[in-house]
Design an enzyme around this catalytic site. Structure first.
Site, mmCIF file in Angstrom:
data_model
loop_
_atom_site.group_PDB
_atom_site.id
_atom_site.type_symbol
_atom_site.label_atom_id
_atom_site.label_comp_id
_atom_site.label_asym_id
_atom_site.label_seq_id
_atom_site.Cartn_x
_atom_site.Cartn_y
_atom_site.Cartn_z
ATOM 1 N N GLU A 406 34.372 37.423 -16.955
ATOM 2 C CA GLU A 406 35.069 37.838 -18.182
ATOM 3 C C GLU A 406 35.602 36.660 -18.976
ATOM 4 O O GLU A 406 36.769 36.635 -19.373
ATOM 5 C CB GLU A 406 36.229 38.776 -17.828
ATOM 6 C CG GLU A 406 35.778 40.003 -17.080
ATOM 7 C CD GLU A 406 36.866 41.060 -16.975
ATOM 8 O OE1 GLU A 406 38.051 40.727 -17.141
ATOM 9 O OE2 GLU A 406 36.531 42.224 -16.730
ATOM 10 N N ASN A 469 31.781 44.542 -16.570
ATOM 11 C CA ASN A 469 32.997 45.165 -16.043
ATOM 12 C C ASN A 469 33.426 46.210 -17.066
ATOM 13 O O ASN A 469 33.916 45.849 -18.139
ATOM 14 C CB ASN A 469 34.103 44.123 -15.855
ATOM 15 C CG ASN A 469 33.683 43.028 -14.885
ATOM 16 O OD1 ASN A 469 32.722 43.177 -14.148
ATOM 17 N ND2 ASN A 469 34.410 41.915 -14.889
HETATM 18 C C1 GCB Z 1 38.868 43.149 -14.569
HETATM 19 C C2 GCB Z 1 38.997 41.928 -13.751
HETATM 20 C C3 GCB Z 1 39.700 42.194 -12.445
HETATM 21 C C4 GCB Z 1 40.891 43.088 -12.691
HETATM 22 C C5 GCB Z 1 40.403 44.401 -13.267
HETATM 23 C C6 GCB Z 1 41.563 45.331 -13.591
HETATM 24 O O1 GCB Z 1 38.043 43.265 -15.422
HETATM 25 O O2 GCB Z 1 37.778 41.308 -13.511
HETATM 26 O O3 GCB Z 1 40.099 40.991 -11.880
HETATM 27 O O4 GCB Z 1 41.636 43.307 -11.539
HETATM 28 O O5 GCB Z 1 39.709 44.173 -14.438
HETATM 29 O O6 GCB Z 1 41.971 46.105 -12.745
HETATM 30 O O7 GCB Z 1 42.082 45.257 -14.706
#
Ligand code: GCB
Ligand code: CA
Length: 843
Positions: A406, A469
């Site tokens: 990200e 993601n």
């Molecule tokens: C994401 C991240 C991760 C976070 C997750 C969240 O995109 O890569 O590290 O923990 O979202 O729960 O917001």
């Protein structure tokens, strides 16, 4: 006398050597003394065993931050010194900078908290007792990844430490933390498998020696045992050998994780073993296709599973092998065939278990969100990438190397042009490096869901696979990733893709029949995953998907329903399954499956006797019986069936039966139900969570808080006012509430309005719960109001500004109720009145 002693030492040591076949390797986890902060000889320290972290409690308390700084680990090390031996320490993981001292001299230093390293201590060891000191520092360092991340950077020597001794001729203990042997399988088919071994050997002199390869089949049958002559020169040399081809190999596959075992030894001219390693080998081939997804051994396989973080309650990241293995087993038991080791390389035990249990793995370095534009940063990151690849190279479970996560979150293409260019350039550097190190795996960059931004920057072009993601139905309002996925496939049709993360937070204390984004209800998590699973399964170009996350995990910056915890796990921080875990089992498991959704919600109090009851199954139809009465058979869609069931007061017995081709599964559940009406209220405690749509089960007091409702005759409810909703998402505040563990009661509130309770005559205790949860209020701009019971002021000029913001506060008031019930109202003097929860109990 002196000579005699040395002889004894040698003979004792030789005995060890034989037992360990040329390599002595034992953990050095015991008997350490730990000093938090700077080392001082006068302080006693604390006796501890490894694995160890010093951030067990502080990331979870109510104070901001946790200790990030230096600490020391000290131990004595007694060796029977032997001139003809080499001694190494192997650290599996120290977060995040380590300096290793032997008898006061620096023996080695390592940067990065998630990869292993070797330290050659041969020259510093003396016979008898030695002092080993390790300085560990987990301070923020702008040159070391991760710079950011939604997880805790627990400090400590949190994985195993090994003491290893070999002959002076030995496999290389490289500066990348590997052990000098790399196995590849350039050609594998059902008929034939080729195995190649590349080994780097260190010798102290020119000599003739041999290397032997003994291969055992998965059934432990000897396949070959062959020797090659080696002409060693003093120094470092690399050898490449092709091993005899294997006919009709027993292939490695998640369903049949067959492991061959290679014993590789360096022998002297008399065939005495000088050094020795045993390495499991899995024979498989695989590919990704942009339209059809993933194939292993020629067979299509949708990669389904989770991400996994490595922490655990009261352990930080310092977990035993068994704890790691248990997690891998839970991933497997869910029906998964795949997982991503979240944002960093994980314990060797995790990968061993993946090889053995049959899980495919994507692993990445912790380059999360941000870079520092400095040579040191780039070099450190590249070094870490090579460490990861070389240390885990031999694991058949690993199919993907990733290196960024990200990176464009919060960035805009025009405004952040400069930094975006640097990120993209560095991505290309890491991509080239990875392909050069390992041409047998795929490369990947996981992005957040800003399709155009990443595409225009070039980040969908560089890696072999694109990871997304996607939080559609969580951070994004729209439920389900379907349209995003289609957009991607249209925009970049020739690039294979995976969903590297998708998830929704859920707190097992919270249940709802009207689930909403950000209410942290178990039911929203189910709804979220159900829709996303449908979208994923419908699309063959989606090679796979990994839920964020297997388990809840610590994240000090987060203030969800349970502060400091990211609750997107399918299982809790304590590893207790949430109901979504069972949803996944119904989708992914091959054997017959049936489970009641919300099966943990067995004591219910509600104003409605009609309750939706859901089951997860992979069967054909379900028959439900409630209190011995058959209710209609439900066909179900996408593994889910729902009934509206009338529950009776007291014990309800639910029996479900799912039919499968050659078996029937039955499940029985007892729901202890109480229908809330005015007589019920008059003899029980009524607990109402103002401003909330969900039931909140408090496991400590063993009570259920009701969602608020509008007033109805003969019951209770609010009249007027508004739900506190500070942002355009979900309900309530996303801040921690101090002095309580019941954050969801105080994070939600109703602003203004009044409440009515149709209580029977009598004396009641009324507890009003408050917290100032609007960050715009303060001591000056505060809320001041009178509180009235049946139009009589019971609390005058109540000033919420006098109480710390985001802190739980309650007031108990005893009142006499006549036959007209109880009305609670407010008279505002300043600002708007707010009420977070109400509790009423008859005295
Ligand atoms: C994401 C991240 C991760 C976070 C997750 C969240 O995109 O890569 O590290 O923990 O979202 O729960 O917001
Ligand atoms: Ca509330």
């Amino acid at each position: 006398m002196r000579i005699l002693l040395v002889l004894i030492f040698i003979s004792v040591f030789n005995y060890d050597l034989n037992a360990q076949k040329g390599r002595f390797k034992q953990s050095l986890n015991d008997n350490w003394t730990f000093h938090l902060g700077e080392f001082s000889d006068s302080s006693d320290g604390e006796r501890i065993n490894l694995p160890h972290s010093w951030n067990i409690k502080d990331p979870f308390d109510e104070e901001k931050g946790y200790y990030r700084g230096e600490s020391w680990y000290v131990r004595s090390l007694e060796v029977k010194s032997n001139e003809s031996k080499k001694w190494f320490l192997h650290f599996e993981g120290v977060n995040q900078v380590a300096e290793v001292y032997v008898n006061g001299d620096l023996a080695g230093k390592h940067i990065g908290g998630y990869t292993a390293f070797n330290v050659d201590i041969s020259d510093l060891l003396k016979e008898g007792e030695n002092e080993l000191k390790v300085k560990v520092d987990n301070s923020y360092d702008e040159h070391i990844v991760p710079l950011k991340g939604d997880f805790n950077f627990y400090g400590g020597i949190y994985r195993d430490v090994w003491l290893i001794s070999t002959s002076k001729t030995h496999f290389n203990f490289s500066e990348y933390g590997d052990f000098g042997v790399f196995i590849s399988t350039p050609k594998v088919s059902e008929e034939l498998a080729e195995i190649k071994v590349k080994s780097t050997i260190i010798s102290n002199k020119d000599s003739k020696s041999k290397i032997s390869y003994k291969l055992l089949s998965p059934d432990k049958e000897l396949i070959f045992n062959e020797k090659h002559e080696l002409t060693l020169k003093a120094g470092k040399q690399t050898f490449n050998h092709a091993l005899p081809e294997i006919e009709n190999p027993q292939l490695w596959h998640p369903d049949s994780p067959n492991l061959y075992q290679l014993e590789i030894s360096i022998l002297d001219q008399q065939d005495q073993i000088l050094d020795h390693q045993i390495i499991p080998i899995g024979l498989r081939w695989f590919k990704f296709d942009p339209n059809e997804g993933f194939f292993i051994n020629g067979e299509h396989l949708k990669l389904m599973g989770t991400n996994r973080h490595q922490d655990y309650p009261s352990k930080g990241n310092a977990l035993s092998d068994q704890r790691h293995i248990n997690d891998v087993k839970m991933i497997k038991a869910m029906g998964s065939n795949f997982f991503r080791t979240a944002h960093y390389p994980q314990d060797p035990a995790v990968l061993r278990a993946s090889d053995q249990l049959g899980l495919l793995v994507s692993m990445e370095i912790p380059l999360d969100h941000d870079i520092t534009d400095s040579e040191v940063f780039y070099e450190n990151s590249k070094h870490m990438m090579v460490e990861m690849i070389r240390q885990y190279y031999n694991h058949p479970s690993i199919i993907i190397w990733a290196y960024m996560n990200e990176m464009l979150l919060g960035r805009q293409s025009d405004r952040d042009k400069e930094i975006i260019t640097k990120i993209v350039d560095f991505a290309q550097v890491l991509e080239d490096l990875t392909r050069e190190e390992d041409s047998t795996r795929y490369t990947m960059i996981p992005n957040h869901g800003a399709l155009q931004l990443y595409h225009e920057a070039g980040l969908t072009e560089i890696p072999m696979l694109v990871g997304w993601n996607l939080y559609f139905g969580w951070y994004e309002e729209q439920l389900g990733a379907g349209s995003f996925l289609d957009d991607f496939h249209e925009l970049v049709p020739d690039k294979p893709m995976l969903i590297t993360e998708f998830g929704a937070g859920a707190d097992p204390r919270i249940h709802s029949f009207n689930p909403l984004r950000f209410d942290f209800s178990i039911e929203w998590q189910i709804q979220y995953h159900q829709q996303n699973l449908i979208d994923i399964m419908e699309r063959s170009f989606v090679a796979g998907a990994a839920v964020w996350n297997l388990a809840d995990f610590g994240s000090e910056n987060r203030n969800d329903a349970v502060p400091k915890i990211n609750s997107k796990g399918l299982i809790g921080f304590d590893r207790k399954p949430k109901n979504s875990y069972f949803l996944y089992q119904s989708w992914l498991k091959n054997e017959p499956y049936l489970k009641m959704a919300s099966c943990d919600w067995v004591r219910r109090e509600a104003f409605e006797a009609t309750q939706p009851i859901q089951f997860f199954t992979n069967g054909n139809s379900i028959q439900l019986t409630v209190n011995n009465q058959k209710v209609n058979v439900q066909s179900f869609e996408n593994h889910l069936a729902e009934w509206k069931v009338n529950l009776q007061n007291g014990i309800n017995t639910l029996e479900a039966e799912a039919k499968f081709q050659d078996t029937i599964i039955t499940q029985k559940h007892i729901i202890d139900f109480s229908l809330i009406d005015s007589t019920w209220i008059s003899s029980n405690t009524l607990l109402v969570n103002c401003g909330a749509n969900f039931f909140f089960n408090d496991p400590i007091e063993n009570v259920t808080w009701q969602p608020e409702k509008a007033f109805q005759n003969k019951l209770f409810g609010y009249k007027g006012g508004e739900i506190f909703q500070p942002r355009d998402r979900g309900i309530g505040t996303d801040r921690q509430i101090f002095l309580t563990q019941n954050d969801p009661l105080y994070q939600t509130a109703r602003v203004g309005g009044e409440y009515k309770f149709d209580l029977t005559e009598g004396q009641y205790v009324v507890v009003l719960h408050f917290a100032e949860i609007d960050k715009n209020y303060n001591k000056e701009k505060s809320r001041i109001f009178d509180i009235l019971f049946n139009d009589l002021v019971v609390l005058e000029d109540f000033d919420l500004g006098q109480i710390e913001k985001f802190t739980a506060y309650s007031k108990k008031i005893i009142t006499q109720v006549e036959d007209r019930g109880l009305a609670i109202s407010f008279s505002a003097k300043k600002g708007e009145p707010i009420l977070n929860a109400i509790e009423i109990r008859k005295l």
